[in-house]
Design an enzyme around this catalytic site. Structure first.
Site, mmCIF file in Angstrom:
data_model
loop_
_atom_site.group_PDB
_atom_site.id
_atom_site.type_symbol
_atom_site.label_atom_id
_atom_site.label_comp_id
_atom_site.label_asym_id
_atom_site.label_seq_id
_atom_site.Cartn_x
_atom_site.Cartn_y
_atom_site.Cartn_z
ATOM 1 C CG ASP A 33 1.427 92.492 -59.764
ATOM 2 O OD1 ASP A 33 0.286 92.230 -59.349
ATOM 3 O OD2 ASP A 33 2.439 91.841 -59.425
ATOM 4 C CB ILE A 34 6.062 93.807 -57.143
ATOM 5 C CG1 ILE A 34 7.514 94.151 -56.838
ATOM 6 C CG2 ILE A 34 5.679 92.458 -56.552
ATOM 7 C CD1 ILE A 34 7.790 94.390 -55.358
ATOM 8 C CG ASN A 88 -7.020 86.600 -58.440
ATOM 9 O OD1 ASN A 88 -7.649 86.056 -59.345
ATOM 10 N ND2 ASN A 88 -5.762 86.960 -58.576
ATOM 11 C CD GLN A 95 -8.762 88.881 -51.883
ATOM 12 O OE1 GLN A 95 -9.785 88.199 -51.779
ATOM 13 N NE2 GLN A 95 -8.741 90.170 -51.578
ATOM 14 C CG HIS A 101 -5.651 93.550 -55.528
ATOM 15 N ND1 HIS A 101 -5.834 93.065 -54.257
ATOM 16 C CD2 HIS A 101 -5.202 92.516 -56.276
ATOM 17 C CE1 HIS A 101 -5.496 91.769 -54.244
ATOM 18 N NE2 HIS A 101 -5.122 91.409 -55.458
ATOM 19 C CG LEU A 102 -9.848 95.971 -61.764
ATOM 20 C CD1 LEU A 102 -10.567 94.637 -61.913
ATOM 21 C CD2 LEU A 102 -10.771 97.124 -62.171
ATOM 22 C CG HIS A 103 -4.907 91.403 -60.804
ATOM 23 N ND1 HIS A 103 -3.559 91.207 -60.578
ATOM 24 C CD2 HIS A 103 -5.533 90.882 -59.720
ATOM 25 C CE1 HIS A 103 -3.384 90.581 -59.419
ATOM 26 N NE2 HIS A 103 -4.562 90.371 -58.870
HETATM 27 P P1 5GP Z 1 -3.762 88.676 -55.638
HETATM 28 O O1 5GP Z 1 -3.053 87.363 -55.777
HETATM 29 O O2 5GP Z 1 -4.101 88.960 -54.179
HETATM 30 O O3 5GP Z 1 -4.940 88.820 -56.536
HETATM 31 O O4 5GP Z 1 -2.760 89.777 -56.138
HETATM 32 C C1 5GP Z 1 -1.777 90.374 -55.351
HETATM 33 C C2 5GP Z 1 -0.799 90.966 -56.309
HETATM 34 O O5 5GP Z 1 0.018 91.876 -55.605
HETATM 35 C C3 5GP Z 1 0.144 89.931 -56.943
HETATM 36 O O6 5GP Z 1 -0.004 89.965 -58.359
HETATM 37 C C4 5GP Z 1 1.529 90.374 -56.490
HETATM 38 O O7 5GP Z 1 2.506 90.216 -57.480
HETATM 39 C C5 5GP Z 1 1.310 91.826 -56.119
HETATM 40 N N1 5GP Z 1 2.187 92.312 -55.072
HETATM 41 C C6 5GP Z 1 2.547 91.667 -53.932
HETATM 42 N N2 5GP Z 1 3.359 92.430 -53.192
HETATM 43 C C7 5GP Z 1 3.515 93.603 -53.887
HETATM 44 C C8 5GP Z 1 4.255 94.801 -53.626
HETATM 45 O O8 5GP Z 1 4.912 94.972 -52.604
HETATM 46 N N3 5GP Z 1 4.185 95.773 -54.581
HETATM 47 C C9 5GP Z 1 3.458 95.637 -55.714
HETATM 48 N N4 5GP Z 1 3.458 96.643 -56.573
HETATM 49 N N5 5GP Z 1 2.745 94.516 -55.978
HETATM 50 C C10 5GP Z 1 2.785 93.521 -55.082
#
Ligand code: 5GP
Ligand code: ZN
Length: 115
Positions: A33-34, A88, A95, A101-103
């Site tokens: 995760d970035i 999420n 989300q 995506h699975l964290h």
């Molecule tokens: P969500 O909030 O949809 O469950 O998670 C999305 C995740 O993607 C977040 O934790 C966010 O930090 C990560 N993310 C967003 N943009 C990028 C990216 O360009 N590269 C990577 N590796 N992760 C990203």
């Protein structure tokens, strides 16, 4: 493989934008995760563009299982003691990327209940 040209994670899967990839299978990709929320924070995605965990399960139950075993393998490689797996789902649950995506979060004490 079905891809959405406007989807961030489809672009990472296609290597159109860089990702810190830690594991790959024929149908999944795991990358860091970035904006990590724990010392070890990896996202495991299906290579196909599917919006949610439920869509993954409906499309191919074994693909959902593979996402879990891949997350466990990353946790093992990172040497974390325990880890939390999170999907999420929906904007109200934070989300932000609508490609399933699975964290996998580990390497620190995980509070309960989550914030
Ligand atoms: P969500 O909030 O949809 O469950 O998670 C999305 C995740 O993607 C977040 O934790 C966010 O930090 C990560 N993310 C967003 N943009 C990028 C990216 O360009 N590269 C990577 N590796 N992760 C990203
Ligand atoms: Zn996608």
């Amino acid at each position: 493989v079905s891809a959405d040209p406007d989807c961030l994670f489809c672009k990472i899967v296609a290597r159109e934008i860089p990702g810190d990839v830690v594991r790959e299978t024929e149908s999944t990709l795991a990358f860091r995760d970035i904006e990590p929320q724990a010392p070890s924070h990896v996202l495991v995605v299906p290579k196909d563009h599917l919006a949610s965990a439920a869509e993954v399960a409906e499309a191919d139950a074994s693909l959902l299982a593979l996402m879990v075993t891949e997350a466990a393998a990353v946790a093992e490689t990172d040497g974390v003691d325990g880890y939390r797996l999170v999907f999420n789902t929906g904007a109200a649950a934070n989300q932000t990327v609508f490609h399933a995506h699975l964290h996998m979060l580990g390497g620190r004490r995980m509070g309960w209940p989550p914030g």
